[in-house]
Write an enzyme that holds these catalytic residues in place. Structure first.
Site, PDB file in Angstrom:
ATOM      1  N   GLU A   1       0.489   7.566  -3.017  1.00  0.00           N
ATOM      2  CA  GLU A   1      -0.097   8.877  -2.706  1.00  0.00           C
ATOM      3  C   GLU A   1      -0.242   9.711  -3.982  1.00  0.00           C
ATOM      4  O   GLU A   1      -1.251  10.391  -4.185  1.00  0.00           O
ATOM      5  CB  GLU A   1       0.773   9.591  -1.660  1.00  0.00           C
TER       6      GLU A   1
ATOM      7  N   ALA B   1       8.617   7.832  -1.743  1.00  0.00           N
ATOM      8  CA  ALA B   1       9.480   9.001  -1.661  1.00  0.00           C
ATOM      9  C   ALA B   1      10.915   8.485  -1.614  1.00  0.00           C
ATOM     10  O   ALA B   1      11.151   7.301  -1.405  1.00  0.00           O
ATOM     11  CB  ALA B   1       9.155   9.784  -0.400  1.00  0.00           C
TER      12      ALA B   1
ATOM     13  N   GLY C   1       4.781   7.266  -1.137  1.00  0.00           N
ATOM     14  CA  GLY C   1       4.580   8.443  -1.982  1.00  0.00           C
ATOM     15  C   GLY C   1       4.100   8.086  -3.376  1.00  0.00           C
ATOM     16  O   GLY C   1       3.434   8.890  -4.035  1.00  0.00           O
TER      17      GLY C   1
ATOM     18  N   GLU D   1       4.811   2.973   5.168  1.00  0.00           N
ATOM     19  CA  GLU D   1       5.588   3.937   5.966  1.00  0.00           C
ATOM     20  C   GLU D   1       5.830   3.490   7.399  1.00  0.00           C
ATOM     21  O   GLU D   1       6.901   3.718   7.967  1.00  0.00           O
ATOM     22  CB  GLU D   1       4.903   5.307   5.949  1.00  0.00           C
TER      23      GLU D   1
END
Ligand code: 3H9
Length: 716
Positions: A109, A63, A106, A129
């Site tokens: 993911e 992200a 992300g 993370e």
């Protein structure tokens, strides 16, 4: 259609390409472009399958950290990836994620929401993370255990360490590993194979075969909670991650992702998350220097020569050899050289023994280091790093010689931690190509590299030094040529304050216990013993500390030095050391030292009292902060966040507190200033508040705001 997502085709396979340099972060622009692009592909009857691929150096690396930081400073609600992930997983045609570089956070993911994943052999996949103080918030905690099982998912999320493609294949995270580099062709062929099989295209969320039973999982969760407590006691995200995986194993997918969302928001709102995100961004900001731009030509360093095969020289040689750079390692005598090489060999052998490298890799690295007594071959070196004893005279002699024997564009660097770079540069005909490269011991391990810019050092040389730091896997921070640079300059007031504290009644053991409990990797006295009281003594002389007789000076360190108690290396310093206790490295409180401190203090008329743990933290850490403010004022560092990077990577300051200047902001500069002003009244002139700190406190501002303005400090 936006340029960040484009759609091409290879027959009946659509190629959806994300192109969002530098690392294809899944920011708002990508999310907003990807959704309509996929919708169009879904509606296109000519398309039967989709390959999702990235341009540039990597698959989606996560992200957007900037977006996460904004969430951390507001409501904790990060970007909402769920609609996009549902669109991908429910896609009516098979989607294959084609992975190169790193699929992180992300990015992984997103890949796990695809029906299939293929990757090149060099790819790495992970959920890092926790290293940012958060938990995966894009359904990763729910999909990863479904693909690799609970135990592996817990391990990946708690360490944050990415795994290599072969491991990902073996554990079920990817479906196919591509031989060679033609990822797109291989991924397209893979997509066609799946079409040909007429298979049902698996949705990760429907999988439960690897989720285990409550009986199987109970010990795994208990062990993971214990690991979280032990390895990351100050980072709430670690335990929250375990809770999220437990939700994956016990709840239906939809409930699991709701739980993940709550836990994710809790982690994003936590204080350590703000601190760790700050440091991530600070490390990248540190590489931005006003007069060094992308256009500044940087030299690629292929051949390094090192002068001095002692602990530092040997460590620097290893750091270079580890990065694939050939090294000439020179010392004055073959005996010194052999001693240095022996220590390098021992170091590598220990890594082989611990399973961190193979014999073949060790041999390869050793072969890159060529020991020698003379300067043969120095004429071909792109960079020479001098790492001899801290003596200005010796260094000037060496630099004059290096100036003669190296090619004119060779960069001459000194590893000094205390001496004036300009005075060294002055003996050469190329002061613009002279720079300080202050490595930290052990140089092959520690991530920090202070790049000391002299008055004449050119932008090209700074750019080359930053490039070298990156290549060595280190974080380069550019600092000015002021006594002690940044790190050591700040450490001395901190060190002296801990010495004053023991004179006033604390013990070295209490001080170190309080500081390590507070989060420092080591206590100040243990650090002094490790670095050597003789070294600290020499630096005190070199930097002229306490030359003003009206200054209060610490009274015990000089006496320990005179007694030959240099620390670990002599078996005694502030503490005692025994080969039978922790291999001679564990500090053992020494009644003799306590007695010496008490006698000295009483003799000097110092009132002895009980010192509280809070006072120890405030006096030690605020001394660091006050000097940090002076460093900024003098232009010693370009930004407050650079100081944080120096302390978190070179001095064991806890990353989850963000570095001394970030920590100061969080406590509140007014509060810090007022305490320092009280110490000033009670303890004397050394505590005079730094004018910059006083000004920011008065104006209600923070170091962070100062950095954002970027104008109040002199350039580096
Ligand atoms: C996450 O994904 C949360 C999710 O669960 C979803 C929640 C809803 N964003 O490091 P480099 C920039 S958390 C924005 O020098 P390298 C970086 O600032 C995220 N920018 O390169 C720099 O910019 P500049 C999980 C990013 O080759 C440039 O890229 N992901 C991001 O040495 C080059 O960076 C991670 O934690 C980002 N995510 O290493 C991965 N990442 O050129 C974090 C990098 O202007 N990133 N930038 O200075 C890394 O570990 C390394 O950057 C990487 C490349 C290994 C990818």
């Amino acid at each position: 259609m936006s340029d960040v997502v484009t759609v091409g085709s290879d027959g009946d396979v659509a190629v959806v390409r994300i192109d969002n340099p530098p690392v294809n972060a899944l920011d708002r622009g990508v999310r907003e472009a990807l959704a309509p692009a996929l919708a169009r592909v879904a509606a296109d009857d000519a398309v039967r399958a989709v390959v999702l691929v990235c341009a540039g150096r990597t698959f989606v690396a996560g992200a957007d950290i900037g977006e996460l930081e904004r969430a951390a400073w507001s409501d904790g609600i990060g970007p909402d990836m769920h609609p996009l992930l549902a669109q991908v997983e429910d896609f009516p045609k098979p989607i294959v994620a084609a992975i190169h570089g790193t699929a992180l956070g992300g990015g992984l993911e997103l890949a796990m929401a695809c029906h299939y994943r293929v990757a090149v052999e060099s790819a790495r996949l992970g959920l890092p993370e926790v290293t940012l103080g958060i938990i995966p918030g894009a359904e990763g905690t729910q999909r990863l255990p479904r693909l690799v099982g609970v135990e592996k998912a817990l391990d990946m999320g708690l360490t944050g360490r990415p795994i290599a493609a072969p491991d990902a294949l073996a554990s079920g995270l990817i479906d196919h590993m591509v031989a060679g580099d033609d990822l797109l062709t291989a991924a397209t062929a893979f997509a066609r194979e799946q079409l040909a099989r007429g298979a049902h295209h698996p949705r990760t969320r429907d999988r439960a075969d690897k989720l285990g039973t409550p009986e199987q999982n109970a010990p795994l969760f208990a062990a993971a909670r214990e690991t979280a407590r032990r390895t990351k006691p100050h980072i709430p995200a670690a335990a929250l991650f375990v809770d999220a995986v437990e939700a994956a194993a016990t709840l239906p997918f939809e409930s699991g992702i709701r739980r993940e969302r709550e836990l994710s928001a809790e982690s994003v709102r936590s204080e350590p998350c703000k601190a760790l995100l700050h440091l991530f961004l600070a490390e990248r900001a540190a590489t931005k220097i006003p007069d060094v731009t992308r256009e500044t030509p940087a030299m690629t360093v292929n051949r390094v020569a090192i002068v001095g095969a002692g602990t530092m020289g040997g460590g620097i040689a290893m750091a270079c050899a580890n990065a694939g750079i050939s090294v000439l390692l020179r010392d004055a005598t073959s005996a010194a050289l052999e001693k240095g090489m022996e220590s390098v060999r021992r170091n590598y052998a220990a890594s082989v023994k611990r399973g961190r490298m193979t014999d073949a890799v060790m041999a390869e690295r050793l072969a890159r280091i060529q020991p020698q007594v003379g300067t043969d071959g120095f004429g071909d070196a792109d960079l020479v790093i001098e790492a001899v004893f801290e003596s200005m005279e010796l260094k000037r002699t060496i630099f004059a010689e290096l100036d003669r024997v190296t090619k004119p564009d060779c960069v001459l660097a000194t590893n000094t931690s205390t001496l004036d770079i300009d005075a060294i540069a002055a003996v050469t005909s190329r002061p613009e190509r002279v720079v300080g490269l202050h490595f930290f011991s052990p140089a092959n391990v520690m991530r920090l590299l202070e790049i000391v810019r002299g008055a004449a050092t050119s932008p090209e040389v700074v750019a080359s030094a930053l490039g070298l730091a990156k290549r060595l896997g280190k974080i380069g921070v550019v600092v000015r040529n002021l006594p002690g640079f940044v790190g050591n300059r700040m450490m001395f007031p901190y060190m002296y304050e801990t010495q004053f504290l023991v004179e006033e009644g604390a013990t070295p053991e209490q001080v170190d216990r309080v500081l390590t409990r507070w989060g420092m990797a080591m206590g100040m006295f243990a650090v002094d013993d490790m670095a050597g009281l003789d070294v600290a003594w020499r630096v005190r002389q070199e930097l002229g500390h306490f030359s003003d007789p009206s200054q209060r000076r610490p009274l015990v360190a000089d006496q320990l030095y005179a007694m030959g108690r240099y620390g670990q290396k002599t078996g005694s310093g502030w503490f005692r050391y025994s080969p039978d206790v922790g291999g001679g490295r564990t500090p053992i409180p020494d009644p003799e030292v306590l007695d010496l401190i008490a006698r000295t203090a009483t003799g000097a008329g110092i009132a002895r009292r009980d010192i509280s743990d809070d006072e120890i933290v405030e006096r030690a850490i605020y001394a660091l902060i006050n000097e940090g403010a002076r460093v900024l004022e003098d232009g010693g560092a370009l930004r407050a966040s650079d100081i944080d990077v120096v302390y978190a990577n070179g001095y064991g300051f806890p990353g989850w507190r963000g570095g001394p200047m970030f920590y100061a902001d969080r406590v509140g500069l007014r509060r810090i200033h007022d305490r320092i002003a009280t110490f000033h009244r009670e303890l004397g002139p050394r505590w005079e508040p730094a004018p910059l700190l006083a000004r920011l406190a008065r104006e209600g501002r923070t170091f962070r705001e100062l950095d954002a303005l970027g104008s109040d400090t002199a350039g580096v």
